[in-house]
Motif scaffolding. Structure first.
Motif, PDB file in Angstrom:
ATOM      1  N   THR A   8       0.821  -1.207   0.000  1.00 59.92           N
ATOM      2  CA  THR A   8       0.000   0.000   0.000  1.00 59.92           C
ATOM      3  C   THR A   8       0.856   1.259   0.000  1.00 59.92           C
ATOM      4  O   THR A   8       2.079   1.195   0.141  1.00 59.92           O
ATOM      5  CB  THR A   8      -0.902  -0.005   1.246  1.00 59.92           C
ATOM      6  N   GLY A   9       0.188   2.393  -0.167  1.00 62.92           N
ATOM      7  CA  GLY A   9       0.880   3.667  -0.080  1.00 62.92           C
ATOM      8  C   GLY A   9       1.100   4.371  -1.396  1.00 62.92           C
ATOM      9  O   GLY A   9       1.617   5.488  -1.432  1.00 62.92           O
ATOM     10  N   GLY A  10       0.735   3.758  -2.499  1.00 62.56           N
ATOM     11  CA  GLY A  10       0.801   4.441  -3.787  1.00 62.56           C
ATOM     12  C   GLY A  10       2.077   4.213  -4.570  1.00 62.56           C
ATOM     13  O   GLY A  10       2.099   4.426  -5.780  1.00 62.56           O
ATOM     14  N   ASN A  11       3.146   3.808  -3.901  1.00 67.96           N
ATOM     15  CA  ASN A  11       4.414   3.602  -4.591  1.00 67.96           C
ATOM     16  C   ASN A  11       4.652   2.121  -4.860  1.00 67.96           C
ATOM     17  O   ASN A  11       4.135   1.268  -4.136  1.00 67.96           O
ATOM     18  CB  ASN A  11       5.576   4.149  -3.760  1.00 67.96           C
ATOM     19  N   THR A  65       9.844   7.642   2.071  1.00 67.66           N
ATOM     20  CA  THR A  65      11.107   7.035   2.491  1.00 67.66           C
ATOM     21  C   THR A  65      12.050   6.955   1.291  1.00 67.66           C
ATOM     22  O   THR A  65      11.612   7.065   0.140  1.00 67.66           O
ATOM     23  CB  THR A  65      10.881   5.628   3.072  1.00 67.66           C
ATOM     24  N   PRO A  66      13.350   6.757   1.515  1.00 71.38           N
ATOM     25  CA  PRO A  66      14.291   6.673   0.392  1.00 71.38           C
ATOM     26  C   PRO A  66      13.899   5.572  -0.591  1.00 71.38           C
ATOM     27  O   PRO A  66      13.467   4.492  -0.184  1.00 71.38           O
ATOM     28  CB  PRO A  66      15.628   6.354   1.073  1.00 71.38           C
ATOM     29  N   HIS A  67      14.060   5.864  -1.874  1.00 73.29           N
ATOM     30  CA  HIS A  67      13.820   4.842  -2.879  1.00 73.29           C
ATOM     31  C   HIS A  67      14.907   3.769  -2.778  1.00 73.29           C
ATOM     32  O   HIS A  67      15.926   3.953  -2.102  1.00 73.29           O
ATOM     33  CB  HIS A  67      13.795   5.466  -4.266  1.00 73.29           C
ATOM     34  N   ARG A 119       8.577  13.638  -2.859  1.00 68.82           N
ATOM     35  CA  ARG A 119       9.017  13.702  -1.463  1.00 68.82           C
ATOM     36  C   ARG A 119      10.504  13.425  -1.350  1.00 68.82           C
ATOM     37  O   ARG A 119      11.147  13.814  -0.377  1.00 68.82           O
ATOM     38  CB  ARG A 119       8.247  12.677  -0.626  1.00 68.82           C
ATOM     39  N   THR A 120      11.043  12.727  -2.352  1.00 72.09           N
ATOM     40  CA  THR A 120      12.480  12.472  -2.420  1.00 72.09           C
ATOM     41  C   THR A 120      12.978  12.906  -3.789  1.00 72.09           C
ATOM     42  O   THR A 120      12.199  13.149  -4.713  1.00 72.09           O
ATOM     43  CB  THR A 120      12.781  10.971  -2.206  1.00 72.09           C
ATOM     44  N   GLY A 121      14.296  12.993  -3.933  1.00 74.61           N
ATOM     45  CA  GLY A 121      14.866  13.424  -5.201  1.00 74.61           C
ATOM     46  C   GLY A 121      14.928  12.306  -6.215  1.00 74.61           C
ATOM     47  O   GLY A 121      14.660  11.143  -5.911  1.00 74.61           O
ATOM     48  N   PRO A 122      15.287  12.622  -7.464  1.00 75.46           N
ATOM     49  CA  PRO A 122      15.363  11.610  -8.518  1.00 75.46           C
ATOM     50  C   PRO A 122      16.506  10.627  -8.301  1.00 75.46           C
ATOM     51  O   PRO A 122      17.638  11.021  -8.021  1.00 75.46           O
ATOM     52  CB  PRO A 122      15.570  12.438  -9.791  1.00 75.46           C
ATOM     53  N   CYS A 123      16.193   9.350  -8.442  1.00 75.94           N
ATOM     54  CA  CYS A 123      17.208   8.306  -8.243  1.00 75.94           C
ATOM     55  C   CYS A 123      18.261   8.331  -9.340  1.00 75.94           C
ATOM     56  O   CYS A 123      19.428   7.985  -9.102  1.00 75.94           O
ATOM     57  CB  CYS A 123      16.535   6.933  -8.188  1.00 75.94           C
TER      58      CYS A 123
END
Length: 350
Positions: free
Chosen positions: A25-28, A53-55, A89-93
């Motif tokens: 769950t959570g969309g990601n 959270t971090p990818h 919420r986090t930057g591009p990997c």
């Protein structure tokens, strides 16, 4: 190329096992990543633990042991999904991998997001060697609901109902508790907890006043609760149990199911669980909006008019909605049948 295709597949399969630690769950999506040196030895690994959270790639980079590996320069990243090219919420990997000095990236499935895709091109433009499609079939199957939701722009829809062997969801007087046993009912709570939202109609709310929480064996609330969504025009009564649901409440004030699903997708909801009465379930089926079916069958006969689903727009046998059974699970005396739409919607019957 520093690793053979066989090694890439082996590493990808390990990354996939890491992805399984992440939440449904959570969309990601659930994503796993391993970092390997020039010999193919894993030096760090990570996975995505949910929105905010971090990818997986950044999680793996953070796990490098500086005493043994001073930096990620020269390493290969093997990741189940194309590194994103998006700041949320986090930057591009993709940027994080480039900045870390990774020289090769192997991924399984391209990111279908309109805003998050393009990481592979960004990596190539920076001189990073990129290879996609490794173990793509297995990874596609693993994140199929999420991929389908993002590609389509609406959540993955699971419809659930419980019935007697003769297809009845209640007795003639409307009583329905309980058709199935405790093991089956507990399995439903687990499936609720694996969903972002749970959908019912206003009729069910007014008739049954359900709580729609996901509860454990002892009645305790599970850590994740699906947000209840009420489809229909009539308001939820002020004293209804749903008013105090721990995940809040979404009242759609609409019967337009496609509009409802689009709105939920816009809220980041990717998996919905339809648990309303026959009216809501039938409307979703008739609209071609159900991706997966969970049908609980109890070894009992009830008879009467209270069928589990009603009119779904099938006027003749040639219009039947053929399904493919993907799993059968025994739960005490009951059976759970899991099915998805068949590639062929019609079939010769017996």
């Amino acid at each position: 190329m520093t690793q053979s295709s066989v090694t890439d597949a082996t590493l990808m399969r390990h990354a996939l096992s890491l992805a399984a630690h992440g939440p449904l769950t959570g969309g990601n999506p659930r994503v796993g990543c391993v970092l390997v040196d020039a010999t193919g030895t894993i030096v760090a690994e990570g996975w995505h633990r949910g929105a905010g959270t971090p990818h997986a790639e950044v999680d793996a980079l953070s796990k490098l042991d500086a005493a043994k590996i001073p930096s990620a320069a020269g390493l290969t990243a093997v990741v189940t999904l194309e590194p994103c090219n998006h700041t949320g919420r986090t930057g591009p990997c993709s940027t994080a991998l480039i900045a870390a000095g990774v020289v090769r990236v192997v991924y399984a499935v391209s990111d279908p997001g309109a805003n998050s895709s393009g990481g592979a091109d960004q990596l190539r433009d920076a001189g990073v060697e990129v290879e996609g499609g490794v173990l793509a079939t297995e990874v596609e199957a693993f994140i199929h609901p999420w991929l389908t939701a993002v590609r389509r722009g609406r959540p993955w829809v699971t419809a659930k109902w419980a019935s007697s062997l003769d297809g009845r969801a209640a007795a003639a007087d409307g009583s329905s508790q309980w058709i199935t046993g405790t093991a089956a009912r507990q399995r439903v709570h687990e499936q609720r907890a694996d969903s972002d939202a749970i959908i019912v109609g206003t009729g069910t709310v007014l008739a049954d006043d359900p709580s729609l929480t996901a509860r454990g064996d002892a009645g305790e609330l599970m850590p994740h609760q699906p947000v209840p969504v009420v489809v229909g025009i009539r308001p939820v009564p002020p004293a209804a149990k749903l008013r105090s649901h721990p995940a809040g409440l979404i009242e759609t004030h609409s019967r337009d199911l496609e509009q409802v699903l689009a709105g939920l997708f816009g809220r980041g909801i990717r998996r919905v669980f339809v648990e309303g009465g026959p009216g809501v379930a039938s409307a979703f089926i008739a609209g071609g909006l159900v991706d997966e079916y969970l049908v609980y069958l109890a070894p009992t006969l009830i008879g009467g008019p209270a069928t589990a689903i009603g009119d779904i727009g099938v006027g003749s046998i040639g219009e039947q909605r053929r399904l493919a059974i993907t799993a059968i699970e025994r739960l005490g005396d009951d059976i759970l049948v899991v099915a998805r739409a068949s590639t062929s919607s019609t079939s010769e019957g017996f």
